[in-house]
Structures are given as C-alpha cells and as structure tokens.
Design an enzyme around this catalytic site. Structure first.
Site, PDB file in Angstrom:
ATOM      1  N   GLY A  70       2.896  -1.133   4.232  1.00 46.56           N
ATOM      2  CA  GLY A  70       2.969   0.299   3.957  1.00 46.56           C
ATOM      3  C   GLY A  70       4.394   0.706   3.649  1.00 46.56           C
ATOM      4  CG  ASN A 111      -1.707   1.266   1.381  1.00 46.93           C
ATOM      5  OD1 ASN A 111      -1.741   2.096   0.463  1.00 46.93           O
ATOM      6  ND2 ASN A 111      -2.359   1.434   2.520  1.00 46.93           N
ATOM      7  CE  LYS A 133      -0.198   3.253   4.787  1.00 49.12           C
ATOM      8  NZ  LYS A 133      -0.127   3.341   6.233  1.00 49.12           N
ATOM      9  N   GLY A 155       2.408   2.408  10.761  1.00 47.04           N
ATOM     10  CA  GLY A 155       3.361   3.507  10.629  1.00 47.04           C
ATOM     11  C   GLY A 155       4.045   3.892  11.928  1.00 47.04           C
ATOM     12  CD  GLU A 214      -2.894   5.592   6.726  1.00 48.44           C
ATOM     13  OE1 GLU A 214      -2.841   5.617   5.488  1.00 48.44           O
ATOM     14  OE2 GLU A 214      -2.003   5.073   7.434  1.00 48.44           O
ATOM     15  CG  HIS A 234      -5.818   2.073   5.158  1.00 51.51           C
ATOM     16  ND1 HIS A 234      -5.401   2.981   6.104  1.00 51.51           N
ATOM     17  CD2 HIS A 234      -4.799   1.188   5.008  1.00 51.51           C
ATOM     18  CE1 HIS A 234      -4.170   2.658   6.490  1.00 51.51           C
ATOM     19  NE2 HIS A 234      -3.779   1.576   5.846  1.00 51.51           N
ATOM     20  CD  GLU A 263      -3.609  -2.312   7.224  1.00 47.91           C
ATOM     21  OE1 GLU A 263      -2.535  -2.616   6.707  1.00 47.91           O
ATOM     22  OE2 GLU A 263      -4.149  -1.211   7.056  1.00 47.91           O
ATOM     23  CB  SER A 294       5.083  -1.779  11.986  1.00 48.50           C
ATOM     24  OG  SER A 294       4.697  -0.426  12.205  1.00 48.50           O
TER      25      SER A 294
HETATM   26  P1  13P Z   1       3.029   0.430   7.666  1.00 48.30           P
HETATM   27  O1  13P Z   1       3.537  -0.871   7.103  1.00 48.30           O
HETATM   28  O2  13P Z   1       3.782   1.618   7.166  1.00 48.30           O
HETATM   29  O3  13P Z   1       2.897   0.385   9.155  1.00 48.30           O
HETATM   30  O4  13P Z   1       1.539   0.624   7.086  1.00 48.30           O
HETATM   31  C1  13P Z   1       0.645  -0.429   7.194  1.00 48.30           C
HETATM   32  C2  13P Z   1      -0.579  -0.091   6.414  1.00 48.30           C
HETATM   33  O5  13P Z   1      -1.323   0.801   6.774  1.00 48.30           O
HETATM   34  C3  13P Z   1      -0.835  -0.855   5.192  1.00 48.30           C
HETATM   35  O6  13P Z   1      -2.099  -0.585   4.688  1.00 48.30           O
END
Ligand code: 13P
Length: 251
Positions: A233, A9, A11, A173, A97, A95, A167, A212
C-alpha cells in the site's frame, strides 16, 4: 520454483503528474529485475494513462475492485470487460477495505473473483483476520472460511489462475507488520488448505503478504518459505521505497 510477485495497491491516491513520475522511476530502476513480476493496481480513472506508460514494459497493471456483473444498470460500477479494454492483467478482489467499509461479503467477493476469471483477468484475492479475531485465536478459521467461499463458488481448480494475498487487517496502514514468523504461519496454513483440494495448485500458487510492507522489512518477509512477495500500500506510492521492495523480491 515460484516466481516472486510484488504488486502496488495505490488505493485512492495519485494524480496524473505524480503517477507518471512514479512509474517512470519504477520502470527505470526495476529494468533489470526480471526474477519477479511487478504490477501496480491503480484507481479506475488512471487506467488509460497507466496503460500508455506501461504498455510493452516489464511492469503490469490492474484495478482494485470490479463489478460482479458483466453489464447492465449498475450506476457507478466498472465491469471486467472495461478493465480488459485498458489492458489490465490483474484485479484485486476482497480487499479488507472493500469488505469492511463497503460491506462486501465473502459471497460477493467470490462472484467478483469468478467474473474476473471469466474475463481472463487474474484476481488477487485478499483474505485476512482482524485484530479481534487474531486475539480470539480464530485466524485460521477466518482465513479458511474466506478461502472456502471461493472454492465453493468457483471450484478449487480456479485457484490455478489466481493470486492469494494474506493481509491481516490489523497490519494494514498501521505500521504494525506481522512478524515474518506470524505471516509464514498463516501462509503455510493457506497453502496446506489449498493442498487439501489440490497439491499441485498448492505448490504453484503465488501467495503474497500485505500489511505495512516497507523497504526495511521486505527482505525478511520475502525470505520465508511460503511468502511469494507482497501487496504494497503506502510504500508503493514512493518510487524509492517500491523499487527497494521489488529489489527484495529478487533474492
Ligand atoms: P499498507 O502497505 O499501506 O499497510 O497497505 C497494505 C494493503 O492494504 C495493500 O493492499
């Protein structure tokens, strides 16, 4: 046997030159990894270029959100049909976010999920609890409700054509990965909840973990019984790291 699945992803990251370099390295270094499915979910403006790079390769692609409406006066939105025009196989829905920053409710997420499936796209449905909710010991309730919203709107059978991504919001993140045991517990709960609707779907559905995931913890996570891969991510932006995570999904 469920096939492992690793999806990046990106982002809101990338540019044309970086994307090309990244995908060429991923293609080259995962060419022999046919035990698992690999995909990247990229920002809308890059779908066309990514389609050109990945067409007829083993790496699939998709988007990170989509409108719940098929067409119409929805300035700034992108429809499922548009994603199909650019060869998307997957689209992430729900997601955290999107839920937190853009206020998407579970009901809206369910409508996006439904729209994706209507267009033949595979929704990657993200569910997960916040730190506050985990500390209040209501993880299962939260995740159960997020899943339930989908079942109520789209029906349990629809899960057959979807991927679920667990997640935990506190792990995204932050560098704080759920331990393999913590993740496994929730994955098992999700699979059991699906089994209450349909045992066959529960045993076949791909449930991936996100939060992560890095080259140095993917092995342990993917070794857990109910973890079928990862939604990656930050580490999906670095070819070497993403390739190492794909490698971990080969075992
Ligand atoms: P990270 O791997 O950066 O923690 O992000 C995970 C994520 O939100 C994947 O959709």
């Amino acid at each position: 046997m469920r096939k492992k699945f690793v999806a990046g992803n990106w982002k809101m990251h990338g540019n044309l030159a970086h994307n090309q370099e990244l995908l060429e390295a991923v293609l080259k270094n995962t060419a022999n990894m046919r035990q698992s499915e690999i995909a990247v979910c990229v920002p809308f403006p890059y779908l066309s270029a990514v389609q050109d790079l990945l067409r007829n390769t083993h790496v699939k692609w998709g988007a990170q959100t989509v409108s719940e409406h098929d067409k119409g006066a929805y300035t700034g939105e992108v429809s499922t049909e548009m994603l199909s025009d650019f060869g998307c196989k997957y689209v992430i829905v729900g997601h955290s976010e999107r839920r937190v920053i853009y206020g998407e409710s579970s009901q809206t997420v369910a409508l996006k999920y439904l729209a994706a499936q209507r267009a033949g796209l595979i929704p990657i449905l993200c569910i997960g609890e916040t730190l506050e909710q985990r500390e209040a010991q209501i993880t299962e309730q939260v995740v159960g409700e997020q899943l339930n919203a989908i079942v109520e709107t789209a029906g349990a059978e629809s899960l057959m054509k979807s991927v679920v991504a667990y997640e935990p919001v506190w792990a995204i993140g932050t560098g704080k990965t759920a331990t393999p045991q913590q993740a496994q517990e929730v994955h098992e709960f999700i699979r059991k909840s699906i089994a209450d609707y349909n045992k066959k779907i529960a045993s076949e559905i791909t449930i991936i973990y996100g939060g992560s995931v890095k080259a140095n913890n993917a092995d342990e996570l993917f070794a857990m019984k109910d973890i079928d891969g990862g939604l990656i991510g930050g580490a999906s932006l670095i070819a070497e790291d993403f390739v190492a995570i794909c490698e971990a999904a080969q075992n």
